[in-house]
Design a protein around this motif. Structure first.
Motif, PDB file in Angstrom:
ATOM      1  N   GLY A  64       0.835  -1.207   0.000  1.00 54.01           N
ATOM      2  CA  GLY A  64       0.000   0.000   0.000  1.00 54.01           C
ATOM      3  C   GLY A  64       0.863   1.248   0.000  1.00 54.01           C
ATOM      4  N   GLY A  65       1.922   1.229   0.813  1.00 54.27           N
ATOM      5  CA  GLY A  65       2.836   2.373   0.869  1.00 54.27           C
ATOM      6  C   GLY A  65       3.509   2.605  -0.472  1.00 54.27           C
ATOM      7  N   ILE A  67       2.276   1.760  -3.498  1.00 52.98           N
ATOM      8  CA  ILE A  67       1.279   2.315  -4.437  1.00 52.98           C
ATOM      9  C   ILE A  67       1.152   3.817  -4.196  1.00 52.98           C
ATOM     10  CG2 ILE A  67      -1.182   2.364  -5.031  1.00 52.98           C
ATOM     11  CD1 ILE A  67      -1.267  -0.616  -4.488  1.00 52.98           C
ATOM     12  N   ARG A  68       1.134   4.190  -2.924  1.00 52.14           N
ATOM     13  CA  ARG A  68       1.031   5.590  -2.567  1.00 52.14           C
ATOM     14  C   ARG A  68       2.243   6.376  -3.106  1.00 52.14           C
ATOM     15  NH1 ARG A  68      -1.289   6.933   3.099  1.00 52.14           N
ATOM     16  NH2 ARG A  68      -1.707   9.117   2.735  1.00 52.14           N
ATOM     17  N   HIS A  71       2.082   6.944  -6.837  1.00 48.85           N
ATOM     18  CA  HIS A  71       1.208   8.055  -7.195  1.00 48.85           C
ATOM     19  C   HIS A  71       1.882   9.387  -6.869  1.00 48.85           C
ATOM     20  CE1 HIS A  71      -2.271  10.345  -8.093  1.00 48.85           C
ATOM     21  NE2 HIS A  71      -2.337  10.835  -6.872  1.00 48.85           N
ATOM     22  N   GLU A  74       4.322  10.106  -9.609  1.00 48.67           N
ATOM     23  CA  GLU A  74       3.607  10.523 -10.808  1.00 48.67           C
ATOM     24  C   GLU A  74       3.212  11.996 -10.688  1.00 48.67           C
ATOM     25  OE1 GLU A  74      -0.240   8.553 -12.975  1.00 48.67           O
ATOM     26  OE2 GLU A  74       0.713   7.462 -11.354  1.00 48.67           O
TER      27      GLU A  74
ATOM     28  N   THR B 113      -2.715   1.947   4.203  1.00 43.06           N
ATOM     29  CA  THR B 113      -2.539   2.330   2.807  1.00 43.06           C
ATOM     30  C   THR B 113      -2.983   1.197   1.899  1.00 43.06           C
ATOM     31  OG1 THR B 113      -0.301   1.551   3.108  1.00 43.06           O
ATOM     32  CG2 THR B 113      -0.611   3.909   3.131  1.00 43.06           C
ATOM     33  N   HIS B 114      -3.359   0.076   2.508  1.00 47.34           N
ATOM     34  CA  HIS B 114      -3.636  -1.094   1.668  1.00 47.34           C
ATOM     35  C   HIS B 114      -5.116  -1.296   1.397  1.00 47.34           C
ATOM     36  CE1 HIS B 114      -3.286  -2.180   5.873  1.00 47.34           C
ATOM     37  NE2 HIS B 114      -4.171  -3.111   5.648  1.00 47.34           N
ATOM     38  N   ALA B 263      -4.325   9.957  -2.390  1.00 41.46           N
ATOM     39  CA  ALA B 263      -3.059   9.273  -2.136  1.00 41.46           C
ATOM     40  C   ALA B 263      -2.907   8.027  -3.004  1.00 41.46           C
ATOM     41  CB  ALA B 263      -2.950   8.906  -0.666  1.00 41.46           C
ATOM     42  N   LEU B 264      -4.011   7.345  -3.307  1.00 40.86           N
ATOM     43  CA  LEU B 264      -3.901   6.091  -4.047  1.00 40.86           C
ATOM     44  C   LEU B 264      -4.053   6.267  -5.555  1.00 40.86           C
ATOM     45  CD1 LEU B 264      -5.786   3.710  -1.613  1.00 40.86           C
ATOM     46  CD2 LEU B 264      -3.338   3.763  -2.052  1.00 40.86           C
TER      47      LEU B 264
END
Lengths: 358, 303
Positions: A64-65, A67-68, A71, A74, B113-114, B263-264
């Motif tokens: 998750g971190g 993916i963050r 982004h 980007e 974050t998941h 954030a995602l």
């Protein structure tokens, strides 16, 4: 093993994550989360081929971190692209610093990293012109208090941060890499002379490799707030190892030479020692010789070294009292270095007497 | 093992030592606390939840403690720590349990974050989900509590979770937070509802929490596929009014209520689009719980 130590281990030997107990993994998670390094750990896990073996309870946070951070990268790239097509192109190309530079150069510490803001450097004669141009593009200053404006403009190495009124992104416009009032003054001319253009199609310049490392060193060791300092130290270690690998051992000699020329040897000595003991940075034996004269005095050395080691701990720690002491000491040290004492007293008195809004 | 399996005096020891980890769906929270009232409420609300007392992994590290020094005696206060850092301003000691609940919500919203996290209530029936995104004061928690009393499985009343790799919905199934009039409304709606004693004068008014059913607690984390997205609005005395919501508005409504949409980035965009394409959306104005529940069950008829 506490979370901070587990994080240091994981950053140097990612396989060590597999040795951790469930409880330790929880502490490692807390430390990595606080340091903003979840994405970095996932990137390391991927290149060490352990992303499929890390226990899922932790892996999903790291993923998750990451993916963050993807982004974030980007968005950062988009801002940099947009910026170079704004009115800023009326001025010569600025030097991109920190996260933006790591991204433009595709350095190994970039994947997984989260940048909070964009750091650009202009010659001091142009920095206010850049600010004015950005105001036409929707960027506004953030510190509206007269005193804060003066604090930045007169004493610091950067202008008050600019924030985009729609996107909320912030830009720090620098004219140097250390405050004007800092204990050593750096001649920015030398930084400009050694700087290089970023690869096309980018319209930015980049610090030369040695200066890039030294900027990171300055950033960490002039800081008053050592929260998240482990990330800065990790940047230093990875940059040095990368440049050593690509340019050979001569890099370290040039790094030491540049530190000497800029008056930063004493900070570099502390940074390298800390990176060696906390993150296993390996340097050739001869690198330490020229730094010896810049060591802290033999009497204060053990205390000073231990303060830095505790300073980089997160709250996931088994030594909360020593960490708090160390971070308080670093806070005082940071301020002491940042401004000469009379000015510091004046500054702190002003800050203590004016009410800050909640 | 569930929290109910731990005798009261042992629970106290574990809470003091900080080795109690409660599992609420996909999240495991380590809780450290020495405040007796919290222990009682915790036992009442989390009795059915799985827990661990041996050293084990936790997503969140939480502790509640009394404010030090003079505040021990003069208008005592409570402090909330996540990852050993003080997060909020102190609250009066009587609000310790609500603070724990709000703190856990903060952890989910800020420290994960998941999942894509929606500020929405959600429930499950026959493997499909009902998501109700709405601002505070719209009666979503009350409606959510009422539906859960009628056999819907609670996913969450505040933090609905969306997987990042597929349109699968889950929730921590933690206690439902009821405010002011809702407390009495739910007590009258179902005599089986188990509520904490109300805490008055909080920032949200009077607050009580409702215990999730045994099934909700033990199946927490089991995902459901999309089904309905309903934007509820309680309006006193209003006749029941149901209007289909255009897909674009359902999409916008979900995005507006997503904590970590920005954030995602694109992942968040695609998952919400998936939910929208697999759901029907409605705006509902209601005043009577029985009436609106009958209508919602009608909409979920084919499930």
């Amino acid at each position: 093993m506490d979370g901070s130590a587990a994080l240091r281990e994981a950053l140097t030997h990612p396989e060590s994550i597999l040795q951790r107990t469930g409880e330790e993994l929880g502490q490692l998670l807390a430390a990595a989360r606080e340091a903003g390094m979840l994405g970095t750990l996932w990137h390391l896990a991927q290149i060490h081929d352990i992303d499929e073996t890390i226990p899922e309870a932790l892996a999903r946070h790291l993923r998750g971190g990451f993916i963050r951070s993807e982004h974030n990268t980007e968005a950062l790239r988009w801002e940099l692209e947009t910026l170079q097509n704004t009115l800023l192109n009326k001025l010569p190309a600025p030097i991109a610093l920190k996260g933006s530079a790591y991204l433009l150069r595709q350095l190994p510490n970039a994947p997984g990293r989260i940048s909070q803001d964009i750091d650009l450097m202009y010659p001091s004669s142009q920095v206010e012109a850049a600010e004015e141009l950005l105001q036409f593009e929707g960027w506004t200053t953030t510190h509206h208090d007269d005193y804060d404006q003066r604090y930045y403009r007169e004493w610091m190495h950067e202008l008050p941060p600019l924030q985009h009124k729609v996107r909320g992104t912030t830009i720090d416009l620098h004219h140097n890499i250390l405050p004007r009032t800092f204990k050593v003054r750096i001649n920015p001319q030398r930084l400009w002379e050694h700087s290089l253009p970023a690869p096309l199609p980018w319209r930015y310049r980049l610090l030369c490799d040695e200066h890039m490392v030294l900027h990171c060193v300055c950033h960490l060791f002039s800081e008053t707030d050592w929260a998240r300092s482990i990330r800065d130290l990790y940047d230093i270690k990875v940059l040095i190892e990368h440049f050593q690998q690509t340019e050979g051992d001569g890099f370290i000699d040039r790094l030491i030479h540049e530190a000497e020329a800029l008056g930063l040897s004493w900070i570099l000595e502390r940074a390298l020692t800390l990176a060696a003991s906390a993150l296993h940075l390996a340097l050739p034996e001869r690198a330490w010789q020229p730094l010896k004269p810049h060591q802290p005095s033999a009497i204060t050395r053990p205390l000073e070294r231990s303060i830095y080691l505790h300073g980089i701990n997160t709250h996931a720690t088994d030594s909360p009292a020593r960490d708090t002491f160390a971070q308080a000491a670093l806070f005082v040290r940071g301020h002491y270095l940042k401004m000469p004492l009379p000015l510091l007293v004046k500054h702190l008195t002003h800050k203590a007497l004016t009410k800050t809004p909640d | 093992m569930t929290l109910d399996d731990i005798p009261a005096e042992q629970l106290e020891v574990h809470l003091h030592r900080g080795d109690l980890v409660i599992q609420t769906g996909p999240f495991r929270a380590r809780i450290r606390c020495r405040i007796p009232r919290v222990k009682a409420d915790l036992k009442l609300m989390y009795g059915h939840f799985p827990c661990d007392i041996s050293p084990s992994f936790a997503d969140f590290d939480i502790s509640l403690s009394k404010a030090p020094y003079l505040r021990r005696w003069y208008k005592p206060q409570v402090l909330f720590f996540a990852d050993r850092q003080c997060i909020f301003k102190p609250l009066p000691l009587s609000q310790a349990f609500p603070m724990l609940e709000w703190g856990l919500n903060w952890c989910i919203a800020n420290q994960t974050t998941h999942h894509l996290i929606l500020h929405a209530a959600s429930l499950e029936r026959h493997g499909r989900s009902l998501i109700m995104p709405a601002p505070p004061g719209s009666g979503k928690s009350t409606l959510c509590a009422a539906l859960s009393c009628r056999g819907w499985r609670l996913l969450s009343d505040e933090t609905t979770l969306l997987e990042l790799d597929a349109a699968k919905i889950s929730g921590p199934a933690r206690p439902i937070s009821l405010k002011n009039e809702s407390v009495q409304v739910i007590q009258e709606f179902s005599k089986d509802a188990v509520l904490t004693p109300p805490v008055h004068d909080t920032i949200k008014g009077s607050v009580a929490h409702m215990r999730p059913s045994r099934d909700s607690a033990q199946s927490a984390g089991v995902t459901a596929s999309p089904g309905l997205v309903i934007f509820p609005r309680f309006q006193k005395g209003a006749p029941l009014q149901i209007t289909p919501t255009p897909r674009s508005a359902v999409f916008a409504g979900l995005v507006r209520n997503a904590f970590n949409f920005t954030a995602l980035g694109r992942t968040a965009f695609h998952r919400i689009a998936d939910v929208v394409s697999q759901s029907e959306g409605y705006d509902i104005i209601y005043s009577d719980l029985d009436e609106v529940i009958a209508q919602i069950e009608e909409l979920a008829h084919g499930w």
